[in-house]
Design an enzyme around this catalytic site. Structure first.
Site, PDB file in Angstrom:
ATOM      1  N   HIS A  71       5.848   7.195   7.784  1.00  0.00           N
ATOM      2  CA  HIS A  71       4.728   8.040   7.402  1.00  0.00           C
ATOM      3  C   HIS A  71       4.755   9.308   8.257  1.00  0.00           C
ATOM      4  CE1 HIS A  71       2.108   4.558   5.644  1.00  0.00           C
ATOM      5  NE2 HIS A  71       3.291   4.642   5.088  1.00  0.00           N
ATOM      6  N   GLU A  73       2.670  10.619  10.172  1.00  0.00           N
ATOM      7  CA  GLU A  73       2.180  10.450  11.550  1.00  0.00           C
ATOM      8  C   GLU A  73       3.255   9.848  12.446  1.00  0.00           C
ATOM      9  OE1 GLU A  73       0.750   9.426   8.767  1.00  0.00           O
ATOM     10  OE2 GLU A  73      -1.443   9.495   8.860  1.00  0.00           O
ATOM     11  N   CYS A 107      -3.289   5.596   8.036  1.00  0.00           N
ATOM     12  CA  CYS A 107      -3.365   4.214   7.568  1.00  0.00           C
ATOM     13  C   CYS A 107      -3.525   3.275   8.771  1.00  0.00           C
ATOM     14  CB  CYS A 107      -2.121   3.853   6.754  1.00  0.00           C
ATOM     15  SG  CYS A 107      -0.667   3.514   7.770  1.00  0.00           S
ATOM     16  N   CYS A 110      -0.503   3.478  11.195  1.00  0.00           N
ATOM     17  CA  CYS A 110      -0.457   4.714  11.983  1.00  0.00           C
ATOM     18  C   CYS A 110      -1.608   4.763  12.985  1.00  0.00           C
ATOM     19  CB  CYS A 110      -0.486   5.927  11.063  1.00  0.00           C
ATOM     20  SG  CYS A 110       1.018   6.057  10.053  1.00  0.00           S
TER      21      CYS A 110
HETATM   22 ZN   LIG Z   1       0.427   5.529   7.928  1.00  0.00          ZN
END
Ligand SMILES: [Zn+2]
Ligand SMILES: [Zn+2]
Lengths: 185, 345
Positions: A71, A73, A107, A110
């Site tokens: 992701h 992040e 999320c 993360c």
């Molecule tokens: Zn994430």
């Protein structure tokens, strides 16, 4: 141990970006997201800022790496770690003075990663209804998880509608049937 | 790649030394919740079917379809062998002393078959497991649609001796990796991804967080699985115990596999310690098939603090079992880099 934690709490208390900083860096994050959308990529903009310098800048790399954890992040956090290594700076010292600016709520994964690195502040745009770790699905950001780094502050809602619209148009072009079952956030 | 079992071989790791129990959802593992209801004796047994019909019409037990309306009074020796649920206490008028006339509308039920009401407790939700069913039935007869696999799993009997021997070998490979990592100054945690269809180990990883703070064993293993399919984004060359088996193009799912990032679909993961929140959610994103872990961890997200694998709001759910080589996994705790609260681990 008590004093160490106390000192840590102080340093977190002392670090908080100004309204002006949030405005400025969120605007950069939105520019990134727009750019991504125009290139058919996941429209999430994500910046890690330390001492008024961008030390990590992520875009979603799930498809090209076949690694579902890439992701934006996580990519940005990796850049932050590389930046520390290059500058021979202690990771925890830098992280505790670093803010994350991201157009969508991080999320659960993360959010936990941000805790593990002791990032103190996360400013984000819209909620992440399906995976959000700052309250939408779980509240990892503030939960009592003493073995999982430190809780962080959230500054939600910055240009939220705009962020949602970008996600919607991305999913429309990605999958015209409206199946939003992918985990790219 | 064969499981490395040299250090963990022998009786210490034999399949009889452990039992794997399922980590069930909160709904499956919570206590039986009860609600109060009024019941009344059926004075004349011959009136039972009429009473049931009339009560169901005027006082349906909404949401309590799992509760049987009538129960036999076992061995009471009392005058009335049957009792019937009249209505929920919450549906009754707020009166201290109730009579049957207070509970029922003036018309619709002929009272002469019913005795004076009294309060009982009935299970508020359908039982999902046999233990819940047995508890619920102590209060009031309840119906139960049994999931046989869950029942067998809760008895610790889901995996037979051959299966358990296999599982021991996979966890032993994770233990060996954990030890190797610990010797390099990492936390003593190891993980192994297995393709259960071919019984092949796809990837083995250990914690590398002393080098990169987010490189927990599970995260390392996920990237190694990606590498086995031509992806991945890190080099673990410095850690020979972190390795993968390259997929030959024919063996992996073929058509859909290449375009899907959900690389762990159908795979089992063996990990010595319960995954943290980050790792647990990473496994959701990767669409892991099943997870087996040895021992619980303080902030664990597959049973201890959260049950991410059964979280309703998420889009992927999977089975989790704990206790595989539990003792050996627990003993790892003393090895390697100690955990530090104020630093990322
Ligand atoms: Zn994430
Ligand atoms: Zn972890």
């Amino acid at each position: 141990m008590g004093t160490e934690e106390g000192r840590k709490a102080d340093s977190e208390e002392s670090f908080y970006p100004s309204e002006k900083d949030i405005e400025k860096w969120m605007s950069c994050a939105f520019d990134m997201a727009k750019d991504a959308l125009q290139n058919g990529e996941v429209p999430v903009g994500c910046l890690m800022v330390y001492a008024d310098e961008v030390v990590g800048k992520g875009r979603n790399e799930v498809n090209e790496t076949k690694n579902a954890t890439r992701h934006a992040e996580m990519v940005a956090l990796d850049q932050l770690l590389d930046w520390c290594r290059r500058g021979n700076l202690e990771v925890s010292g830098v992280c505790q003075q670093t803010a994350l600016y991201v157009t969508v709520e991080p999320c659960v994964m993360c959010a936990a990663a941000l805790r593990l690195l002791h990032i103190p502040v996360v400013a984000y745009g819209c909620r992440n209804e399906r995976f959000g770790g700052c309250g939408s699905v779980l509240d990892v950001s503030s939960a009592h998880l003493p073995e999982t780094g430190t809780a962080f502050k959230c500054v939600p809602g910055h240009r939220a509608e705009e962020a949602v619209e970008m996600l919607k148009s991305f999913y429309k072009q990605e999958n015209p049937n409206g199946d939003q079952n992918s985990s790219l956030l | 790649m064969e499981p490395q079992t040299k250090r963990w071989k022998g009786s210490a790791c034999d399949a009889d030394s452990w039992v794997a129990f399922p980590v069930l959802s909160d709904q499956q593992s919570q206590d039986v919740e009860l609600v109060e209801a009024f019941a009344a004796p059926i004075v004349d047994k011959k009136e039972t079917s009429r009473l049931l019909r009339e009560l169901n019409a005027v006082r349906p037990l909404n949401g309590l379809q799992h509760v049987k309306r009538v129960r036999a009074v076992r061995g009471s020796g009392g005058p009335h062998p049957l009792e019937v649920l009249v209505c929920l206490v919450s549906d009754a008028p707020d009166l201290k002393v109730v009579s049957i006339d207070d509970l029922l509308p003036p018309d619709g039920v002929q009272r002469d078959g019913l005795g004076e009401p009294f309060v009982v407790k009935v299970p508020a939700r359908p039982p999902l497991t046999r233990p819940q069913f047995e508890l619920a039935s102590k209060h009031w007869p309840t119906s139960f649609h049994e999931d046989k696999q869950v029942t067998v799993a809760l008895r610790g009997e889901l995996f037979g001796p051959l299966r358990k021997a296999r599982m021991s070998a996979y966890m032993a490979a994770a233990l060996t990796a954990a030890e190797t990592g610990a010797a390099l100054g990492m936390e003593a945690v190891g993980a192994v991804a297995v393709d259960p269809a071919s019984e092949r180990i796809v990837a083995v990883g250990h914690d590398c967080s002393g080098d990169r703070p987010l490189h927990h064993a599970v995260m390392v293993c996920i990237d190694l699985v990606a590498q086995s399919q031509g992806g991945g984004c890190y080099s673990f060359d410095r850690y020979p115990a972190c390795r993968f088996t390259p997929q030959t193009s024919g063996t992996f799912g073929g058509t859909e596999a290449s375009s899907q990032p959900y690389i762990c679909t159908g795979y089992d993961l063996y990990v010595t310690r319960e995954p943290c929140v980050m790792c647990a959610m990473a496994l959701v994103h990767s669409r892991i098939g099943r997870v087996f872990y040895g021992t619980s961890s303080a902030d664990g997200a597959m049973g201890t603090k959260y049950k991410i694998h059964s979280k309703k709001d998420l889009n992927h759910h999977f089975e989790v079992y704990k206790g595989v080589l539990g003792k050996q996994c627990e003993e790892l705790g003393g090895l390697g880099r100690p955990r530090q609260k104020t630093r990322a681990h």
